[in-house]
Motif scaffolding. Structure first.
Motif, PDB file in Angstrom:
ATOM      1  N   LEU A 284       0.047  11.141 -10.794  1.00 36.88           N
ATOM      2  CA  LEU A 284      -0.157  10.398  -9.569  1.00 36.88           C
ATOM      3  C   LEU A 284      -0.412  10.449  -8.434  1.00 36.88           C
ATOM      4  CD1 LEU A 284       3.821   9.005 -10.790  1.00 36.88           C
ATOM      5  CD2 LEU A 284       1.739   8.195 -11.419  1.00 36.88           C
ATOM      6  N   VAL A 285      -0.161  11.863  -7.758  1.00 36.67           N
ATOM      7  CA  VAL A 285      -0.218  11.781  -6.771  1.00 36.67           C
ATOM      8  C   VAL A 285      -1.955  12.479  -6.744  1.00 36.67           C
ATOM      9  CG1 VAL A 285      -0.578  13.728  -4.783  1.00 36.67           C
ATOM     10  CG2 VAL A 285       1.200  13.460  -5.603  1.00 36.67           C
ATOM     11  N   TYR A 286      -2.379  12.608  -7.864  1.00 40.68           N
ATOM     12  CA  TYR A 286      -3.858  12.577  -7.475  1.00 40.68           C
ATOM     13  C   TYR A 286      -4.704  11.048  -7.875  1.00 40.68           C
ATOM     14  CZ  TYR A 286      -8.274  14.298  -9.472  1.00 40.68           C
ATOM     15  OH  TYR A 286      -9.950  14.501  -9.240  1.00 40.68           O
ATOM     16  N   VAL A 287      -4.489  10.346  -8.412  1.00 40.07           N
ATOM     17  CA  VAL A 287      -5.094   9.429  -8.236  1.00 40.07           C
ATOM     18  C   VAL A 287      -4.967   8.422  -7.684  1.00 40.07           C
ATOM     19  CG1 VAL A 287      -4.714   6.822  -9.857  1.00 40.07           C
ATOM     20  CG2 VAL A 287      -4.530   8.799 -10.901  1.00 40.07           C
ATOM     21  N   MET A 288      -3.052   8.393  -6.942  1.00 38.31           N
ATOM     22  CA  MET A 288      -2.635   7.978  -5.512  1.00 38.31           C
ATOM     23  C   MET A 288      -3.173   8.306  -4.519  1.00 38.31           C
ATOM     24  SD  MET A 288       0.554   6.639  -7.424  1.00 38.31           S
ATOM     25  CE  MET A 288       1.143   5.059  -6.007  1.00 38.31           C
TER      26      MET A 288
ATOM     27  N   VAL B 204      -2.412   7.867 -15.723  1.00 43.78           N
ATOM     28  CA  VAL B 204      -3.476   7.755 -14.567  1.00 43.78           C
ATOM     29  C   VAL B 204      -3.947   5.956 -14.356  1.00 43.78           C
ATOM     30  CG1 VAL B 204      -5.947   7.593 -14.601  1.00 43.78           C
ATOM     31  CG2 VAL B 204      -4.797   9.675 -15.197  1.00 43.78           C
ATOM     32  N   ALA B 205      -3.319   5.223 -15.495  1.00 38.69           N
ATOM     33  CA  ALA B 205      -3.316   3.793 -15.900  1.00 38.69           C
ATOM     34  C   ALA B 205      -2.206   3.135 -14.345  1.00 38.69           C
ATOM     35  CB  ALA B 205      -3.255   2.715 -17.204  1.00 38.69           C
ATOM     36  N   ILE B 206      -1.333   3.996 -14.823  1.00 35.53           N
ATOM     37  CA  ILE B 206      -0.042   3.431 -13.782  1.00 35.53           C
ATOM     38  C   ILE B 206      -0.028   4.042 -12.242  1.00 35.53           C
ATOM     39  CG2 ILE B 206       2.318   4.120 -13.537  1.00 35.53           C
ATOM     40  CD1 ILE B 206       2.855   4.428 -16.709  1.00 35.53           C
ATOM     41  N   ALA B 207      -0.957   4.505 -12.240  1.00 37.05           N
ATOM     42  CA  ALA B 207      -0.978   4.772 -10.634  1.00 37.05           C
ATOM     43  C   ALA B 207      -2.357   4.297 -10.364  1.00 37.05           C
ATOM     44  CB  ALA B 207      -1.146   6.396 -10.757  1.00 37.05           C
TER      45      ALA B 207
ATOM     46  N   VAL C 261      -2.571   1.086 -11.161  1.00 34.34           N
ATOM     47  CA  VAL C 261      -2.124  -0.519 -10.743  1.00 34.34           C
ATOM     48  C   VAL C 261      -1.164  -0.100  -9.205  1.00 34.34           C
ATOM     49  CG1 VAL C 261       0.134  -1.718 -11.833  1.00 34.34           C
ATOM     50  CG2 VAL C 261      -1.670  -0.921 -13.298  1.00 34.34           C
ATOM     51  N   TRP C 262      -0.814   0.684  -9.869  1.00 23.15           N
ATOM     52  CA  TRP C 262       0.260   0.677  -8.648  1.00 23.15           C
ATOM     53  C   TRP C 262       0.129   0.957  -7.005  1.00 23.15           C
ATOM     54  CZ3 TRP C 262       5.456   0.330  -7.709  1.00 23.15           C
ATOM     55  CH2 TRP C 262       6.323  -0.979  -8.667  1.00 23.15           C
TER      56      TRP C 262
END
Length: 327
Positions: free
Chosen positions: A258-262, A145-148, A150-151
């Motif tokens: 990744l999809v959920y957050v981004m 989640v943190a990665i997503a 930030v990106w």
């Protein structure tokens, strides 16, 4: 039977039973095998019970739910194959499956990249190897989640860092997550970046396990570093590459966080014009199970995904005979 004379009279002795001692030895061995088996089952019982309760039973329960229809307030009724018939005519599920398979295929680029970086880090005499390993492995220990998040900021079309750097050289960058033409590739880039460290560590361990004698023999034959890499390292590293490919495919097919957050979920996500190119099977499962409460249909979606994972894994195991070299 034998008869012997003694001062006290005659005495009859019975001969020992044929095979008596071997029979007792056989029973003792069988008893030992049963005891060993019971102890073995006792040791694996905690893990086996955990697997049965937390893995096998949910699979069985989900398979049952895939043949049911759920109401808005809970409760379910048997519906047979209706959910699977819906899947055959659901264009959104078909697009989600295509997106998932495309992400999985493109994400495999992390394997050759990890091999190249591992080979560079495995060079003798290289200083700061521990620092490089740590930098590569940091995304692995970071929460997805943190990665997503930030990106998502980096990809922002208005104030993102990537577009700012592109503007310095006169390039007008797109809105990476909202552009249907680049959204999937942007997502793949994040997935490759976040997984390459894990793959690199495994490949580095595999390279260090290759006996040095092979490289010495290749060097005596006149092979340079590049030739040694393709003729010695790559063939002997193929079992490790096979393991990494299986793990990568299984993980990519289950992409969700990744999809959920981004890209978001529900109505907010569907306002994104690129969402049809980003939605994965697990994302669709989440939407049907927890947003629209169509849990029977969601169970059918995830069961189909399970069959796809099993089929692709079986295909990988079948094809490994053509390119994996053991020993």
């Amino acid at each position: 039977m034998t008869i012997t004379s003694t001062p006290g009279g005659t005495r009859t002795e019975q001969p020992p039973a044929k095979g008596g001692r071997p029979a007792r030895a056989g029973r003792s061995k069988r008893r030992d095998r049963v005891t060993e088996a019971l102890w073995g089952y006792a040791f694996i019982a905690p893990i086996g019970l955990g697997l049965a309760v937390f893995y096998l039973w949910p699979v069985v329960q989900t398979a049952y739910f895939s043949f049911t229809a759920w109401g808005a307030f809970g409760g379910h009724t048997w519906s047979g194959l209706d959910n699977y018939r819906r899947l055959l005519h659901d264009s959104e599920f078909g697009q989600a499956m295509v997106n998932t398979l495309a992400y999985t295929a493109l994400g495999l680029v992390s394997i050759p990249l990890a091999i190249v970086f591992a080979a560079l880090l495995n060079r003798p005499g290289l200083r700061g190897t521990g620092v490089y390993r740590t930098l590569f492995f940091l995304p692995v220990v970071t929460m997805p989640v943190a990665i997503a998040m930030v990106w998502r900021w980096l990809y922002n079309g208005d104030y993102g860092l990537i577009n700012y750097l592109l503007s310095l050289v006169g390039i007008d960058g797109p809105n990476w997550i909202a552009d249907p033409h680049v959204a999937l590739y942007a997502l793949v880039a994040v997935g490759v970046w976040s997984s390459i460290g894990y793959n690199l560590v495994i490949f580095l361990a595999g390279m260090q396990a290759i006996p040095k004698e092979y490289y010495e023999a290749a060097q005596l034959d006149g092979a340079g570093p590049v030739r040694q890499f393709f003729s010695v390292t790559i063939p002997l590293l193929s079992p490790t590459a096979f393991f990494v490919s299986v793990i990568s495919v299984i993980g990519s097919l289950q992409l969700f966080d990744l999809v959920y957050v981004m890209a978001g979920s529900g109505s907010a996500a569907r306002a994104n014009p690129a969402f049809p190119r980003l939605e994965t099977v697990v994302q669709l499962f989440y939407d049907r199970a927890f947003v629209t409460n169509d849990r029977g249909y969601a169970a059918a979606i995830v069961m189909v995904l399970l069959l796809v994972i099993i089929a692709l894994t079986a295909f990988q195991f079948r094809m490994q005979k053509r390119w994996v070299h053991y020993g």
